[in-house]
Every structure is written in structure tokens, then in C-alpha cells.
Design a protein around this motif. Structure first.
Motif, PDB file in Angstrom:
ATOM      1  N   PHE A 349       0.837  -1.205   0.000  1.00  0.00           N
ATOM      2  CA  PHE A 349       0.000   0.000   0.000  1.00  0.00           C
ATOM      3  C   PHE A 349       0.856   1.231   0.000  1.00  0.00           C
ATOM      4  O   PHE A 349       1.977   1.231   0.525  1.00  0.00           O
ATOM      5  CB  PHE A 349      -0.894   0.033   1.253  1.00  0.00           C
ATOM      6  N   ASP A 350       0.270   2.281  -0.605  1.00  0.00           N
ATOM      7  CA  ASP A 350       0.920   3.583  -0.570  1.00  0.00           C
ATOM      8  C   ASP A 350       0.926   4.064   0.889  1.00  0.00           C
ATOM      9  O   ASP A 350      -0.110   4.038   1.558  1.00  0.00           O
ATOM     10  CB  ASP A 350       0.116   4.554  -1.434  1.00  0.00           C
ATOM     11  N   SER A 351       2.067   4.488   1.384  1.00  0.00           N
ATOM     12  CA  SER A 351       2.109   4.838   2.804  1.00  0.00           C
ATOM     13  C   SER A 351       1.351   6.133   3.088  1.00  0.00           C
ATOM     14  O   SER A 351       0.941   6.379   4.209  1.00  0.00           O
ATOM     15  CB  SER A 351       3.547   4.959   3.283  1.00  0.00           C
ATOM     16  N   LYS A 352       1.211   6.996   2.062  1.00  0.00           N
ATOM     17  CA  LYS A 352       0.498   8.255   2.321  1.00  0.00           C
ATOM     18  C   LYS A 352      -0.999   8.079   2.211  1.00  0.00           C
ATOM     19  O   LYS A 352      -1.748   8.421   3.116  1.00  0.00           O
ATOM     20  CB  LYS A 352       0.970   9.328   1.317  1.00  0.00           C
ATOM     21  N   THR A 353      -1.465   7.557   1.061  1.00  0.00           N
ATOM     22  CA  THR A 353      -2.908   7.474   0.829  1.00  0.00           C
ATOM     23  C   THR A 353      -3.497   6.165   1.319  1.00  0.00           C
ATOM     24  O   THR A 353      -4.706   6.049   1.498  1.00  0.00           O
ATOM     25  CB  THR A 353      -3.215   7.592  -0.670  1.00  0.00           C
ATOM     26  N   GLY A 354      -2.656   5.182   1.495  1.00  0.00           N
ATOM     27  CA  GLY A 354      -3.158   3.890   1.924  1.00  0.00           C
ATOM     28  C   GLY A 354      -3.704   3.055   0.770  1.00  0.00           C
ATOM     29  O   GLY A 354      -4.125   1.920   0.953  1.00  0.00           O
ATOM     30  N   THR A 355      -3.718   3.618  -0.435  1.00  0.00           N
ATOM     31  CA  THR A 355      -4.265   2.898  -1.578  1.00  0.00           C
ATOM     32  C   THR A 355      -3.441   1.651  -1.881  1.00  0.00           C
ATOM     33  O   THR A 355      -2.213   1.655  -1.779  1.00  0.00           O
ATOM     34  CB  THR A 355      -4.218   3.797  -2.832  1.00  0.00           C
ATOM     35  N   ALA A 356      -4.151   0.609  -2.274  1.00  0.00           N
ATOM     36  CA  ALA A 356      -3.454  -0.644  -2.582  1.00  0.00           C
ATOM     37  C   ALA A 356      -2.663  -0.483  -3.874  1.00  0.00           C
ATOM     38  O   ALA A 356      -3.179   0.003  -4.885  1.00  0.00           O
ATOM     39  CB  ALA A 356      -4.454  -1.772  -2.715  1.00  0.00           C
ATOM     40  N   LEU A 357      -1.372  -0.864  -3.891  1.00  0.00           N
ATOM     41  CA  LEU A 357      -0.548  -0.843  -5.089  1.00  0.00           C
ATOM     42  C   LEU A 357      -0.456  -2.247  -5.664  1.00  0.00           C
ATOM     43  O   LEU A 357      -0.293  -2.449  -6.841  1.00  0.00           O
ATOM     44  CB  LEU A 357       0.850  -0.313  -4.747  1.00  0.00           C
ATOM     45  N   LYS A 358      -0.565  -3.219  -4.767  1.00  0.00           N
ATOM     46  CA  LYS A 358      -0.519  -4.618  -5.206  1.00  0.00           C
ATOM     47  C   LYS A 358      -1.271  -5.440  -4.173  1.00  0.00           C
ATOM     48  O   LYS A 358      -1.159  -5.218  -2.981  1.00  0.00           O
ATOM     49  CB  LYS A 358       0.941  -5.107  -5.261  1.00  0.00           C
ATOM     50  N   ASN A 359      -2.127  -6.349  -4.637  1.00  0.00           N
ATOM     51  CA  ASN A 359      -2.811  -7.257  -3.720  1.00  0.00           C
ATOM     52  C   ASN A 359      -2.110  -8.600  -3.722  1.00  0.00           C
ATOM     53  O   ASN A 359      -1.429  -8.971  -4.678  1.00  0.00           O
ATOM     54  CB  ASN A 359      -4.259  -7.440  -4.145  1.00  0.00           C
ATOM     55  N   ALA A 360      -2.324  -9.287  -2.647  1.00  0.00           N
ATOM     56  CA  ALA A 360      -1.724 -10.619  -2.553  1.00  0.00           C
ATOM     57  C   ALA A 360      -2.368 -11.536  -3.584  1.00  0.00           C
ATOM     58  O   ALA A 360      -3.547 -11.408  -3.901  1.00  0.00           O
ATOM     59  CB  ALA A 360      -1.925 -11.180  -1.153  1.00  0.00           C
ATOM     60  N   LYS A 361      -1.575 -12.425  -4.109  1.00  0.00           N
ATOM     61  CA  LYS A 361      -2.149 -13.442  -5.015  1.00  0.00           C
ATOM     62  C   LYS A 361      -2.920 -14.418  -4.169  1.00  0.00           C
ATOM     63  O   LYS A 361      -2.480 -14.850  -3.118  1.00  0.00           O
ATOM     64  CB  LYS A 361      -1.018 -14.173  -5.752  1.00  0.00           C
ATOM     65  N   ALA A 362      -4.105 -14.735  -4.619  1.00  0.00           N
ATOM     66  CA  ALA A 362      -4.912 -15.637  -3.807  1.00  0.00           C
ATOM     67  C   ALA A 362      -5.263 -16.890  -4.583  1.00  0.00           C
ATOM     68  O   ALA A 362      -6.328 -17.464  -4.411  1.00  0.00           O
ATOM     69  CB  ALA A 362      -6.162 -14.919  -3.343  1.00  0.00           C
ATOM     70  N   ASP A 363      -4.330 -17.268  -5.406  1.00  0.00           N
ATOM     71  CA  ASP A 363      -4.607 -18.429  -6.262  1.00  0.00           C
ATOM     72  C   ASP A 363      -5.026 -19.658  -5.477  1.00  0.00           C
ATOM     73  O   ASP A 363      -5.989 -20.329  -5.814  1.00  0.00           O
ATOM     74  CB  ASP A 363      -3.369 -18.786  -7.097  1.00  0.00           C
TER      75      ASP A 363
END
Lengths: 373, 460, 313
Positions: A349-363
Motif C-alpha cells: 500500500f501507498d504509505s500516504k494514501t493507503g491505496t493498494a498498489l498490489k494485492n496478494a495473489k490468492a490463487d
């Protein structure tokens, strides 16, 4: 079955600060829609605005396609279950159930018929003559439920209806409410602060924080693809472990503390623009390092053996993390265990906005689902 | 609940503030008390002997009395009079009942005339006859009528002080308006009735002005009874022994009730209740043309009325020689069993009050009679009488009074209760009760009270 | 203690044991007594003693100093039974209770309900409505004395504007009791209002919201929620107002002194008059005892029949 639409809805008590801002959502007929968020996030206010118990400061509310902002609560075709049940303490269970029908001058025969029907459905027949204070918490809950059902309103609003029950009863009532909702085809708008209820009951979930929508989606979507660090941490138990880290573009590594580095695959490097990031990992994704080259050496601070799984807590950089391993592990506090963090299961996550930059793979999860299907 | 809490806080504020203002007024009241150290009978403090004096002179009367007391205190170095206002006569008596005969009782006590018998029976007071005899003090200088009232069994028990009589006060302008002679006050019942009828003016069903009114107060009844020579109780009005039977419900009393009843039924009598201020306001605002007031209210009526005011004698039945009036007001009592020097001080002050100069001041400033006729010769009084000739009428009425048991006034110990009974009888009368029945009720009530008083009198 | 002394003859040791055990056995009671002592003393001095003294005096005739002088048994009570004035007193008192209690409570309830709304500036109204609580009986009576004044009073002036004949509020026996009642209702309102408002605010807001959703009208909510939920408060305030009405004194003393024609001679005023003007403490005490039984009976009746309708949470 009615659709509930919220368009650009805001609520303000003092014309300066909004306690709810820009709420846009469309709740489908027959849907079980959960509003979840920490206390003070405005979820109850939103529910009360839908019910007509609070004014809507801005925006429009449509119920069944009709503009409903100015309708009185009784004209909205809703029923409401309050957190404290709002049972009339001086009336018997039966009187409580038919209170609304009586107010609307429903004939006595019909009233009794509907009362018996509902009481039967909820197993309240033996208690009809009792006063609320002579009932247990669960029974009171059922009376509140019965009162809501007996109105035959197509939309049912519930404000943390289970929060006053003990854990065992709560899980029982969860499925009971869900079943009734399905059987009667109610449009349910359900407010809770408990993410377990949200995950287990909701067809869709809206996560609210500080008056703003964080994410709307079905439970697995929200669990697997949290839109931001708040959602990631709010949904899931134990919560996702988060830690500030730095991304080194040259080395293409994520650096946690000084000596832990995780290599980032090339195709992800482009997505991560910031240096300061937050790394998140769900407790179940942390494994015992067997032969992996990169691993952490952690010291156990707490162990909870739950039977089918074991939750182990440890400290990283002053933050307490937990990991959840299947099975029963005999680990003592103070033991040092090597663990490995796989890049695949990391959320960034972006440390400022908290927006997700990458999600965990949940295969793996999808695979299990497929097997089950 | 927060809001309520807030309101409560505000309320407390209001309460505390009002309490504060009350406190200050109380402080003012008690100030005089504190100066006397525990309201003692009196103390010997250095050179001056302190003599405590309880009185019931409120308002303007108190100012005048205080100035006289000051004058006395400055006129000599032996005694210091500490005057303390104790509320109305009734209230002062109530206080006295709880301290009478103890060290907390005052050296001098002022009590209204109808308390005379009670005060004698209480045994707390030294008859002033003792002091009169000791120095052959000349009491004959006092007004004869006053002497007649206060001399019981040939003995003075208390020193007369402030005295008043009832008079008829009328609106001269109204008299002229309806064609009556403004200089001739109606005297007989039929004159009163006739004048009242003429003076009453009715507008639709609203009476703009009543012809006659009388305060619903037992004292006026007693006066109207006495002027006919009618006795209030047996045993020569209680002067030859303890009265046992009531006489006021006889033919004389009935005449009074019939007069009032007749006028009330004819709509010429206005009932303004039992409050002095209310009836005086009614007269001054022209709502009633004639009414009975105390002689001490004459000057006030003249000064405050926007019209000419006339004063006459109280009415009497036709074909009957009026006997005059009973002296009203109060006298001063001297405590028994206290330090002799304090008693001397009290006696000395009483004598001082009788001097013509002091009586002149007292008469002019308060409207009470000068109990010493010599005071009327003082220049001060002469000036006043030429300014307010009506005041002379009150003196004339008193001086033309014939001395007999009826005008000496009744002596019964339960007078306050009896007056209350008469008030109720008058009120019942105005509500349509038959005159004799109303009177009989009051008589029964009074007789029971007298009976109990007689039964319990010597059983201590 | 005597027992302990006797025990001593049997021997030193058992006696000590007994002594100890006696003391320790009663330790709790003695501690309890110690805590109760202040209230026992205060009650004895200010309640029990005057009560017994009243009963005692009611069997006596008192002399002019108010000392019991002659034992007369039940004569005082017999006198009261025959006394027309006392009958009037009782009638006036009952009428007064009838006039003041229901109207006071309905008025205060109405004010409390409108003041229970959450509006801006409602605090001002709440303060205003409860303000009569902060006024002494004397002060408010004097205010009303002016308002009721026959020739210069504000109420009669107002009436004259509408061309209505002036009413002799305090002088006319058929109005005097009503005037006293109006004053009393006005004085009661503040306290009653505050208590009822407190009661209203204790009712869970959700109950009303739930009823609104069910489509209940204002009166339906009033009848089915407010009144039953408020019943303990109402019961309390009715009891208090009733007892207060029976004990009314100050406004009578200042406004009418029991008159005219004894139409406002409420029992307590009659007691006062009998005791402190006529010095008949015996008759006064007998009246006080009659009043005591009146209040007792009314209170018992109220508890017996009224309390059934009260719902305690």
C-alpha cells in the motif's frame, strides 16, 4: 422487494463538517447488504437516514424507484431492528409484536394470525404472555426480529442487532437472520462493526470509515483485494499484519527493517512508484521457513492454540504481528522461529494514501474453491 | 439529561440570588437585635442600662418611633432604650408567649387593646399602678376615654401609648356630584342608607361606585355596637368579672347586621375584603364614596385622594343618642421580675412618652391621638389641625364619648379569636346568610373560646 | 450485660469467652446502630417527639399560654365532628385537592412534553417552565396578590379591556378557593415539570422511533408509550402533589387568611389559626391528627389502586 438507491448522500450536523460524505450505492432487491466500519464511522447515521429517522443533508434517496428524502419513516416500507431492540418493557411479547399492526389499525383477527405465524417461525410461542424483562437476550432479539417481520415491510434495516448477545448465540442468530432474509426475500440493510458478521452474512459489504466509503464489494473481493490499508486491516481476523517499509528501485527490493530484503519481480516494479510503502501480509500467509534462503528470525511473544489452528504472535519493529498456522503447534513463549515472507502473498500500500498498489495473489484459495465446487 | 442539568444549575443561581437578597433584608431586620446582645430584657452595660422594647410599629410608624427613642436616649445618660420591631401585634404576642416570664422577654412590650385581658391574666407583667403609687404620678392628665379603657378594677396595668378610633371618611366631590351637602356627613343609619343609595352609580351590570363600605374587621363592629351602648359580653363587658356569655348577638348587633345586609342587598354596599390597603385603594380610586377607617388613616386619605375628603362620626341608629367610641390602639406593658434598674428605665421611658411635646410629635406624624390632651395646645398640633381641619373631627368624636361599660370596651382574653368569628359572620352575611344566624354563629364560637379560657384559667 | 455478670461466677475463662462472643455477636448490630444514630436522633427530635406530643395534646384543653390545662378525653374530636367550621375546612381542602392536583399534573406534563423536543434554545424554555420551582411560596403569593388585586390588579384590568365585569378574586367566597388554586397550580408547575421532564428523558428514544416507523400517531405514542413508561414518575409526582395539596399553608396565609367566609380555610391553615391565633393547641392537635389520617387514607388508597397501573422497569 424494493431497491434502495443512495445518490451523493451527505450528512452534516453543523454545516461545516460532514459526518457522511458522498455516499453512492445501489442496493438491489432481495440483497443482504452490510454496512461495516469502526464505531463513529457514520454507519448507523446512514442507516437512520435511510429509515427517515435522520434528515438527509444532501443528496437523494430512492426507495423502490421513488424519491424518498421527505417521506415519513412509516411511508418508506421499512422495518427497523434497533441495537437495544427497543422493546416496550410494559407490554407482553405478543403486544410488542403486534404494536405496529395495532397502530395501523390492522383488524384483530389478522393481527393475531400474523403474530402467531411469526412467533411460530421464531420459536416464541411459549413466551407470548411474558414481559421483555423475563426473557433472555436471545429471546428478546427474536422478539425484535418478529416485530420487524410481522410488519411485512419489504426492506428490513438492522442496527447492530447482535452486539448485545454472547458469542455462541451470536453465531447462531447470524445464520438464523440470514435464513429468514432469504426465505422472505427481504432487502436487508445491516449495520455492524463486526467484520465476521459482515463476511458471513453479507451478499455485499460496504466498508465505511470516517464518513467515507472505503470499498464496496462481495466479501471475498474485499478480503482478497482490499482497496486500501484500512480495509485490509479491518477485514480479517486476526487482522492483516502491516509494517512500513521502503522500496528500493535500483535493487528492486523491498526493505523491511535493515536486514530483511524481499526481491520484487520485474513486472511489478513499474506499479510501485513510491519509496515509502506499507507492506501487509495476512496471518495465514506467514509460514515456517524450512529451506528458504530469505527468512526472518522471530521471537514468540504469545501463543493461542485454538484446536484446528494456532495463532502465534511476535514482534517486528515494535509492532505486534500474528500468524495463523493450521494444526496444533507446541511452541513456548520466547522460542525463536524462522519464518519466510513470500513476495506473492504480500500486499503493498501507498504509505500516504493507503491505496493498494498490489494485492496478494490468492490463487490457492481459488483452487480450493474450485475443488469444492 | 444534560439540558435538564443545565436548567437546574441556572435555577440554583436564581435561588441563591433570591436567597441573598432575602438575607440582606433579614440582616437589616436583625441588625437592631444584634446590637442588644441576645434580645435580653436589658443589661447593665457600663454607664447606661439597656431596656429592650418590643413594638409592632412598622413602616413609617417605626421611623417616627425610632426617632422618639433616639431623642430619649440622647436626652439622658442613665438608660438606653433598644426598640425592636416584632411584626404585627399578633406576631409579637406569639413571640412573647414563647419567651414570656424568661430572661429573653422584653422589658417593655407593646400590645393592642384587645390583648389587655390576656396580658393581665398571663402574669408576666407588673401593673404600672405600682409605679404610679410609688411616686404619685398624675395619670389624670391623660385623655379620659383612654383612662376608662385601660383602668381595670380601678388599677392601671399598662401605659396607654398609641390610640385611635374609627371614623367615617367620605368623598366630598361625589357628595356634591349627587346633590348631597358636602359639609354634612350622614350620621344615622337612614341617612347613611339614603346617601349610599344616591352615591352608588351603576353602569350596565357593573357598579362603578359603591355608596358605602366597611373593612371586614371585627373592630368596626365593636365600635358600631358600643356607640349604641351595646355590650359585647356580659359581666359589664368583662370588667366586673370573667365574661361567660356573649351579648353582641342581641338587638344592637342585629341592627348593625341588618344595616349592612340591607345595603349589601340593595347593591349600595361594596365588599372590599379584610385588607386595609384594598379598601383604602378603592376609596382613593373612587370606587367607594364612604367608608370607615381608623383615625390614624385620615391624613393618609386626605393626602392621597385626588378629591376633597370629608370626615364624620361613625353612624348610629335613628332616634338614639350616640354614645361615642371605644379607644383602639395599644399600650405598653412592663415586665415583672426583672432587674429593678431596668424596670425604672422602662417606667422612665413610659413617662417620657406621655409628655405633651412627644405626644404632639407622635400625633402629628402618625395620626394617632395624643393621649395627653395638653398636647393639642402645642403649636405643632395647632398648625397641623389648621392644615387638616378633618383631624379635629376625630378628636371631637373621642372627646364627646360618654363613659360607660359599652364605650370602655370589652375585656376578654380570647378577643383575637372572637374577632375572627365576627369577620366570618360578616363574610357569611355578605354571602346571604340571615343576619341573626350569622351573628349567632359568631357568638357560639366566641362563647366556646371563652368557656375554654375560663376552664383552663387557673389550672396551672 | 447482666448475663455476663452472672457468668463470671462460673469461672474466669468461660466468662471471658462469653463476654467476647457476646460482644462480637452483636458487633454488626452495634455498628449498624452507630450509623443509624444520627438519623434516629434527628427523627426522634423533629418527627417522633412532635408526633407523640400532638397525640397527647389532642386530649387536652390548653390555657392562654398554650399549656395543657385540662384533660378532656375525646372532647376535642367530638367538637370537630360537630363544628361547622371544620366541616367547611374539610370540604374546602378536598375541593382544593381536586382543583389543584389534576390540573397541576396535566399542565406540567403538557409543558414537559413540549419541552422534551430537541430544538435549538429549548434550554431557555426548560428554565422558564421550571423557574417557579425557585420561588418561595411567599414571593409567588405576593406576586399573585398583586395580580388579583380587586381594583388595580392586572387580571381585572385585562378583563376590563374585554369588557368583562371585574371578578373579586380573593373577596368573593366562590372565587377565593379558585384563586388560591390557580396560584398553587402555578407554583406546583415548576417542580412537577422538572420531575416529569426527567422522567420523559429517561424513556428510550428508540421506542418512539420504532413507533414512528410503525406509523403510530402522536396520541397513540402518548397513550401506549409515554404514559405507561412515565407511570412511576407520574405516581411519584401525584403522591407528592396530593400530600402537598393537603398541607398547603403559605399561599392561604398571604392571600386570604382563610377567608372570605372560611371558604379557603384549608385544614392546615385552620390548624395554624387554632394553635397560634386562638392558642387552642388541643383542638389544633386534634385537627392535625384528623389531617394525618386523611393523608394516610388517601395515600393508602393511592398505593392500593394507583400502583397497579404503574410499570416499574
Amino acid at each position: 422487494m424494493k431497491k434502495v438507491e443512495l445518490v451523493q448522500i451527505s450528512k452534516s450536523y453543523n454545516h461545516h463538517t460532514n459526518v457522511l460524505e458522498n455516499i453512492n450505492v445501489s442496493i438491489e432487491p432481495g440483497e443482504f447488504f452490510v454496512l461495516v466500519g469502526p464505531s463513529g464511522c457514520g454507519k448507523s447515521t446512514l442507516l437512520r437516514m435511510i429509515a427517515g429517522l435522520e434528515d438527509i443533508s444532501q443528496g437523494k434517496l430512492f426507495i423502490g424507484g421513488h424519491h424518498a428524502n421527505l417521506l415519513r419513516p412509516s411511508q418508506r416500507g421499512i422495518s427497523f431492528v434497533f441495537q437495544n431492540y427497543a422493546l416496550y418493557p410494559h407490554l407482553t411479547v405478543a403486544e410488542n409484536i403486534v404494536f405496529g399492526l395495532q397502530a395501523q389499525k390492522v383488524p384483530k383477527n389478522e393481527r393475531n394470525k400474523r403474530c402467531i405465524e411469526v412467533a411460530d417461525m421464531l420459536g416464541l410461542i411459549p413466551f407470548l404472555k411474558r414481559k421483555p424483562r423475563e426473557l433472555s437476550g436471545g429471546q428478546r432479539q427474536r422478539v425484535a426480529l418478529a416485530r420487524s417481520i410481522v410488519s411485512q415491510a419489504p426492506i428490513c434495516l438492522m442496527d447492530e442487532p447482535l452486539s448485545n448477545l454472547d458469542a455462541k448465540l451470536r453465531s447462531h442468530m447470524r445464520s438464523e437472520i440470514k435464513q429468514i432474509q432469504r426465505r422472505l426475500g427481504l432487502t436487508m440493510i445491516y449495520v455492524t462493526h463486526d467484520q465476521v458478521e459482515a463476511m458471513t452474512m453479507g451478499d455485499r459489504i460496504m466498508v465505511l470509515n470516517e464518513g467515507k466509503i472505503q470499498q464496496i464489494g462481495d466479501p471475498l473481493q474485499i478480503y482478497n483485494h482490499p482497496a486500501n490499508a484500512f480495509v485490509a486491516q479491518f477485514i480479517g481476523s486476526p487482522p492483516m499484519n502491516l509494517i512500513p517499509a521502503t522500496f528500493n528501485k535500483q535493487k528492486q527490493t523491498i526493505q523491511i527493517e535493515y536486514h530483511h530484503e524481499i526481491l520484487v519481480p520485474l513486472h511489478d516494479v513499474r506499479n510501485i512508484s513510491n519509496e515509502d510503502i506499507i507492506v501487509g501480509i495476512r496471518p495465514e500467509d506467514i509460514h515456517l521457513a524450512r529451506n528458504e534462503p530469505i527468512h526472518f528470525q522471530i521471537e514468540v511473544v504469545n501463543v493461542e492454540v485454538l484446536g484446528t489452528e494456532t495463532i502465534i504472535s511476535f514482534k517486528i519493529k515494535d509492532q505486534q504481528w500474528s500468524m495463523k498456522w493450521n494444526g496444533q503447534w507446541r511452541i513456548a513463549i520466547g522460542d525463536r522461529i524462522p519464518i519466510s515472507l513470500d513476495y506473492q502473498v504480500l500486499s503493498i500500500f501507498d504509505s500516504k494514501t493507503g491505496t493498494a498498489l498490489k494485492n496478494a495473489k490468492a490463487d490457492t484459495h481459488y483452487k480450493i474453491n474450485e475443488v469444492n465446487l | 439529561m444534560k439540558k435538564v442539568g443545565y436548567s437546574i444549575i441556572i435555577l440554583w443561581f436564581v435561588l441563591i440570588m433570591s436567597a441573598c437578597s432575602e438575607q440582606t433584608s433579614k440582616n437589616e431586620l436583625t441588625k437592631t437585635n444584634e446590637s442588644s446582645e441576645d434580645q435580653r430584657v436589658g443589661t447593665k452595660d457600663g454607664d447606661k442600662t439597656k431596656v429592650v422594647f418590643w413594638h409592632s410599629m412598622g413602616g413609617k410608624l417605626q421611623e417616627t418611633l425610632d426617632s422618639i427613642v433616639n431623642k430619649y436616649n440622647q436626652s439622658q445618660n442613665e438608660y438606653e432604650i433598644v426598640a425592636e420591631y416584632q411584626g404585627s401585634y399578633e406576631e409579637a404576642l406569639t413571640k412573647l408567649r414563647s419567651v414570656g416570664g424568661t430572661d429573653d422577654a422584653p422589658a417593655i412590650m407593646q400590645t393592642f387593646e384587645v390583648g389587655t385581658k390576656y396580658m393581665i391574666d398571663s402574669g408576666f407583667f407588673e401593673p404600672i399602678q405600682t409605679f404610679i403609687d410609688k411616686e404619685d404620678y398624675e395619670m389624670d392628665l391623660l385623655e379620659e376615654n383612654i383612662i376608662n379603657y385601660y383602668k381595670v378594677d380601678g388599677k392601671f396595668h399598662s401605659m396607654p401609648f398609641n390610640s385611635s378610633t374609627p371614623v367615617l371618611i367620605y368623598n366630598k366631590d361625589a357628595f356634591t356630584e349627587v346633590g348631597l351637602d358636602e359639609n354634612k356627613a350622614p350620621r344615622t343609619y337612614s341617612e347613611i342608607k339614603e346617601a349610599a343609595k344616591k352615591l352608588t352609580s351603576v353602569n350596565g351590570n357593573v357598579t362603578d361606585r359603591f355608596g358605602f363600605s366597611m373593612l371586614t374587621y371585627g373592630w368596626f363592629f365593636e365600635q358600631l355596637l358600643a356607640t349604641q351602648g351595646g355590650l359585647y359580653v356580659d359581666q359589664n363587658n368583662g370588667r366586673s368579672g370573667d365574661a361567660e356569655n356573649v351579648l353582641f348577638n342581641g338587638e344592637e348587633g342585629l341592627r348593625i347586621f341588618n344595616l349592612l345586609n340591607g345595603m349589601n342587598q340593595a347593591g349600595t354596599f361594596g365588599n372590599f375584603g379584610s385588607n386595609w390597603d384594598d379598601i383604602r385603594a378603592a376609596f382613593q380610586s373612587g370606587k367607594v364614596a364612604m367608608y370607615m377607617d381608623s383615625s390614624s388613616g385620615v391624613r393618609n386619605a386626605i393626602e392621597n385622594s385626588p378629591f376633597e375628603v370629608g370626615v364624620g362620626f361613625i353612624p348610629h341608629p335613628d332616634n338614639m343618642e350616640p354614645q361615642g367610641v371605644v379607644i383602639g390602639g395599644a399600650s405598653l406593658w412592663l415586665s415583672k421580675g426583672i432587674d429593678e434598674s431596668i424596670q425604672d428605665g422602662a417606667w422612665n421611658f413610659m413617662k417620657y412618652l406621655q409628655t405633651p411635646e412627644i405626644q404632639a410629635i407622635w400625633h402629628v406624624e402618625t395620626g394617632y391621638f395624643a393621649i395627653t390632651p395638653a398636647a393639642y395646645e402645642e403649636q405643632l398640633v395647632k398648625d397641623e389641625h389648621s392644615k387638616y381641619p378633618q383631624l379635629k373631627v376625630t378628636v371631637d368624636q373621642l372627646q364627646s364619648t360618654k363613659s360607660q361599660p359599652a364605650t370602655q370596651g370589652a375585656l376578654i382574653s380570647v378577643f383575637p379569636e372572637s374577632r375572627q368569628q365576627v369577620v366570618t359572620a360578616l363574610e357569611n352575611l355578605y354571602q346571604g346568610m340571615a343576619p341573626q344566624e350569622a351573628l349567632n354563629q359568631a357568638a357560639r364560637g366566641t362563647e366556646r373560646a371563652m368557656e375554654i379560657a375560663n376552664r383552663t384559667k387557673n389550672k396551672e | 450485660m447482666k448475663v455476663v455478670v452472672d457468668e463470671e461466677h462460673k469461672g474466669q475463662i468461660p466468662a471471658t469467652i462469653n463476654k467476647l462472643s457476646f460482644l462480637s455477636r452483636t458487633l454488626n448490630n452495634r455498628t449498624a446502630l452507630l450509623y443509624l444514630l444520627p438519623s434516629i436522633v434527628l427523627f426522634s427530635v423533629f418527627v417522633f417527639y412532635p408526633m407523640f406530643k400532638t397525640v397527647y395534646l389532642s386530649f387536652f384543653l390548653t390555657d392562654l399560654q398554650g399549656r395543657p390545662a385540662e384533660f378532656v378525653g375525646l372532647e376535642n374530636f367530638q367538637y370537630l365532628i360537630q363544628s361547622e367550621s371544620f366541616h367547611k375546612s374539610i370540604k374546602a381542602t378536598l375541593l382544593f385537592v381536586l382543583y389543584t392536583v389534576p390540573i397541576s399534573i396535566v399542565t406540567a406534563l403538557f409543558l414537559a412534553i413540549i419541552a422534551n423536543e430537541k430544538l435549538k434554545g429549548i434550554g431557555v424554555f426548560r428554565t422558564l417552565f421550571s423557574s417557579t420551582m425557585g420561588m418561595s411560596v411567599a414571593a409567588s403569593s405576593v406576586i399573585w396578590l398583586f395580580l388579583f388585586h380587586p381594583s388595580i390588579g392586572a387580571i381585572n384590568r385585562l378583563l376590563s379591556i374585554f369588557n368583562i365585569q371585574a371578578i373579586e378574586w380573593l373577596v368573593d367566597p366562590s372565587w377565593a378557593l379558585i384563586s388560591i388554586s390557580i396560584t398553587t397550580i402555578w407554583m406546583n408547575t415548576g417542580f412537577t415539570f422538572l420531575i416529569l421532564l426527567g422522567g420523559l428523558q429517561n424513556i428510550d428514544e428508540n421506542l418512539y422511533e420504532s413507533a414512528s416507523i410503525d406509523g403510530a400517531s402522536f396520541w397513540y405514542k402518548m397513550r401506549r408509550i409515554t404514559i405507561p413508561m412515565l407511570s412511576p414518575t407520574l405516581f411519584f409526582i401525584i403522591t407528592i402533589t396530593l400530600i402537598n395539596a393537603f398541607q398547603t399553608f403559605g399561599q392561604v396565609d398571604i392571600l386570604t387568611k382563610g377567608g372570605p367566609a372560611e371558604s379557603t380555610n384549608l385544614i392546615v391553615y385552620s390548624i395554624y389559626r387554632e394553635a397560634f391565633i386562638n392558642y387552642q393547641f388541643g383542638t389544633a392537635s386534634a385537627q392535625a391528627i384528623v389531617l394525618f389520617f386523611f393523608i394516610l387514607i388517601v395515600t393508602i388508597l393511592q398505593f392500593k389502586f394507583g400502583e397497579k397501573r404503574v410499570f416499574y422497569q
